[in-house]
Design an enzyme around this catalytic site. Structure first.
Site, PDB file in Angstrom:
ATOM      1  N   PHE A  22       2.908  -3.372   0.833  1.00  0.00           N
ATOM      2  CA  PHE A  22       1.641  -2.092   0.854  1.00  0.00           C
ATOM      3  C   PHE A  22       1.495  -1.426  -0.611  1.00  0.00           C
ATOM      4  CE2 PHE A  22      -1.106   0.820   2.529  1.00  0.00           C
ATOM      5  CZ  PHE A  22      -1.496   0.047   3.747  1.00  0.00           C
ATOM      6  N   GLU A  58       8.384  -1.732   7.978  1.00  0.00           N
ATOM      7  CA  GLU A  58       9.010  -2.901   8.070  1.00  0.00           C
ATOM      8  C   GLU A  58      10.476  -2.621   7.331  1.00  0.00           C
ATOM      9  OE1 GLU A  58       5.791  -3.440   7.678  1.00  0.00           O
ATOM     10  OE2 GLU A  58       5.688  -4.100  10.049  1.00  0.00           O
ATOM     11  N   ALA A  80       5.728   2.697  -0.885  1.00  0.00           N
ATOM     12  CA  ALA A  80       4.736   3.994  -1.126  1.00  0.00           C
ATOM     13  C   ALA A  80       4.016   4.138   0.059  1.00  0.00           C
ATOM     14  CB  ALA A  80       3.918   3.661  -2.296  1.00  0.00           C
ATOM     15  N   VAL A  81       4.124   5.384   0.539  1.00  0.00           N
ATOM     16  CA  VAL A  81       3.226   5.792   1.737  1.00  0.00           C
ATOM     17  C   VAL A  81       2.445   6.897   1.465  1.00  0.00           C
ATOM     18  CG1 VAL A  81       3.101   6.488   4.073  1.00  0.00           C
ATOM     19  CG2 VAL A  81       5.033   5.379   3.233  1.00  0.00           C
ATOM     20  N   ILE A  82       1.020   6.798   1.440  1.00  0.00           N
ATOM     21  CA  ILE A  82       0.067   7.662   0.709  1.00  0.00           C
ATOM     22  C   ILE A  82      -0.545   8.242   1.875  1.00  0.00           C
ATOM     23  CG2 ILE A  82      -1.687   8.124  -1.038  1.00  0.00           C
ATOM     24  CD1 ILE A  82      -0.195   5.894  -2.430  1.00  0.00           C
ATOM     25  N   THR A  86      -6.142   9.933   8.547  1.00  0.00           N
ATOM     26  CA  THR A  86      -5.469   9.720   9.803  1.00  0.00           C
ATOM     27  C   THR A  86      -4.293  10.013   9.924  1.00  0.00           C
ATOM     28  OG1 THR A  86      -4.757   7.205   9.775  1.00  0.00           O
ATOM     29  CG2 THR A  86      -7.233   7.639  10.086  1.00  0.00           C
ATOM     30  N   HIS A  88      -1.653   8.336  10.828  1.00  0.00           N
ATOM     31  CA  HIS A  88      -1.016   7.140  10.329  1.00  0.00           C
ATOM     32  C   HIS A  88       0.159   7.455   9.488  1.00  0.00           C
ATOM     33  CE1 HIS A  88      -0.753   2.789  10.873  1.00  0.00           C
ATOM     34  NE2 HIS A  88      -0.207   2.629   9.535  1.00  0.00           N
ATOM     35  N   ARG A 127       5.379   9.549 -10.033  1.00  0.00           N
ATOM     36  CA  ARG A 127       6.583   9.093  -9.488  1.00  0.00           C
ATOM     37  C   ARG A 127       6.855   7.683  -9.640  1.00  0.00           C
ATOM     38  NH1 ARG A 127       4.509  13.292  -7.630  1.00  0.00           N
ATOM     39  NH2 ARG A 127       5.798  15.262  -7.062  1.00  0.00           N
TER      40      ARG A 127
HETATM   41  N1  INI Z   1       2.508   1.016   4.747  1.00  0.00           N
HETATM   42  C1  INI Z   1       3.001   1.485   3.411  1.00  0.00           C
HETATM   43  O1  INI Z   1       4.001   0.924   3.064  1.00  0.00           O
HETATM   44  N2  INI Z   1       2.182   2.639   2.963  1.00  0.00           N
HETATM   45  C2  INI Z   1       1.328   3.159   3.504  1.00  0.00           C
HETATM   46  O2  INI Z   1       0.620   3.956   3.039  1.00  0.00           O
HETATM   47  C3  INI Z   1       0.885   2.607   4.689  1.00  0.00           C
HETATM   48  N3  INI Z   1      -0.352   3.194   5.331  1.00  0.00           N
HETATM   49  O3  INI Z   1      -0.946   4.173   4.814  1.00  0.00           O
HETATM   50  O4  INI Z   1      -0.858   2.516   6.244  1.00  0.00           O
HETATM   51  C4  INI Z   1       1.332   1.457   5.098  1.00  0.00           C
HETATM   52  N4  INI Z   1       1.129   0.850   6.548  1.00  0.00           N
HETATM   53  C5  INI Z   1       1.376  -0.279   7.035  1.00  0.00           C
HETATM   54  C6  INI Z   1       2.711  -0.414   7.665  1.00  0.00           C
HETATM   55  O5  INI Z   1       3.845   0.013   6.876  1.00  0.00           O
HETATM   56  C7  INI Z   1       2.972  -1.585   8.432  1.00  0.00           C
HETATM   57  O6  INI Z   1       3.093  -2.587   7.596  1.00  0.00           O
HETATM   58  C8  INI Z   1       1.890  -1.946   9.395  1.00  0.00           C
HETATM   59  O7  INI Z   1       1.686  -1.075  10.331  1.00  0.00           O
HETATM   60  C9  INI Z   1       2.284  -3.258  10.194  1.00  0.00           C
HETATM   61  O8  INI Z   1       3.562  -3.253  11.103  1.00  0.00           O
END
Ligand code: INI
Length: 163
Positions: A22, A58, A80-82, A86, A88, A127
């Site tokens: 992701f 995961e 990377a989580v952005i 929402t 989420h 980063r």
């Molecule tokens: N996963 C990420 O690695 N980064 C994100 O920014 C992100 N967002 O924003 O949704 C993200 N979502 C997926 C999540 O990690 C799982 O793979 C998914 O929910 C399936 O379990």
């Protein structure tokens, strides 16, 4: 007084890099940075395994499996989580970070935290190899140091010297 530090020597150490697909624009850059840092500290290319997972959510479970395999001195988690519009982001980043910390504490294997958690894409760009460095490279360096400081502590030498 004795100061115990981990040396930045990677020769002979084995690493598992767990990286999320992701936001791969950023996570692939973190992966490049981490691999480069390990190789520049004399880690053998054959001593590095890269495991890809769908997203940051995961990372903890797969990091735990890697730790349980007994094949690695340390795990390096990258992703990377952005933040979006929402909640989420909050769920993923909170569980991912707590999960990775729990793996390190329960398995007694260093788990380096090279996961970006940013408000904006610009912060992620900064980063992952531009003006704010590369958090993947930083995580790899921290992994080498932590493995070595733990080896020092487990060697028992400092206990003898202080006795
Ligand atoms: N996963 C990420 O690695 N980064 C994100 O920014 C992100 N967002 O924003 O949704 C993200 N979502 C997926 C999540 O990690 C799982 O793979 C998914 O929910 C399936 O379990």
């Amino acid at each position: 007084m004795k100061v115990i530090e981990g040396r930045l020597i990677g020769a002979g150490l084995r690493f598992c890099i767990v990286v999320s697909r992701f936001n791969s624009l950023f996570s692939e850059k973190l992966l490049e940075g981490a691999k480069d840092m390990l190789l520049r500290h004399d880690v053998s290319i054959r001593a590095i395994d890269v495991v890809k997972v769908p997203g940051a959510w995961e990372l903890p479970l797969v990091a735990k499996e890697a730790a349980l395999s007994g094949k690695y001195d340390a795990i390096i988690a990258l992703g990377a989580v952005i933040r979006g519009d929402t909640p989420h982001f909050e769920y993923v980043s909170a569980e991912m970070s707590k999960g990775l910390a729990a793996v390190a504490m329960t398995q007694r294997v260093p788990v380096s935290f090279g996961v970006l958690t940013t408000d904006t894409m610009e912060q992620a760009v900064a980063r992952s190899g531009s003006k704010a460095g590369n958090k993947g490279a930083e995580a790899a360096l921290a992994a080498i140091e932590t493995v070595n400081v733990i080896k020092e502590l487990r060697s028992g030498k400092e206990i003898e010297e202080n006795a």
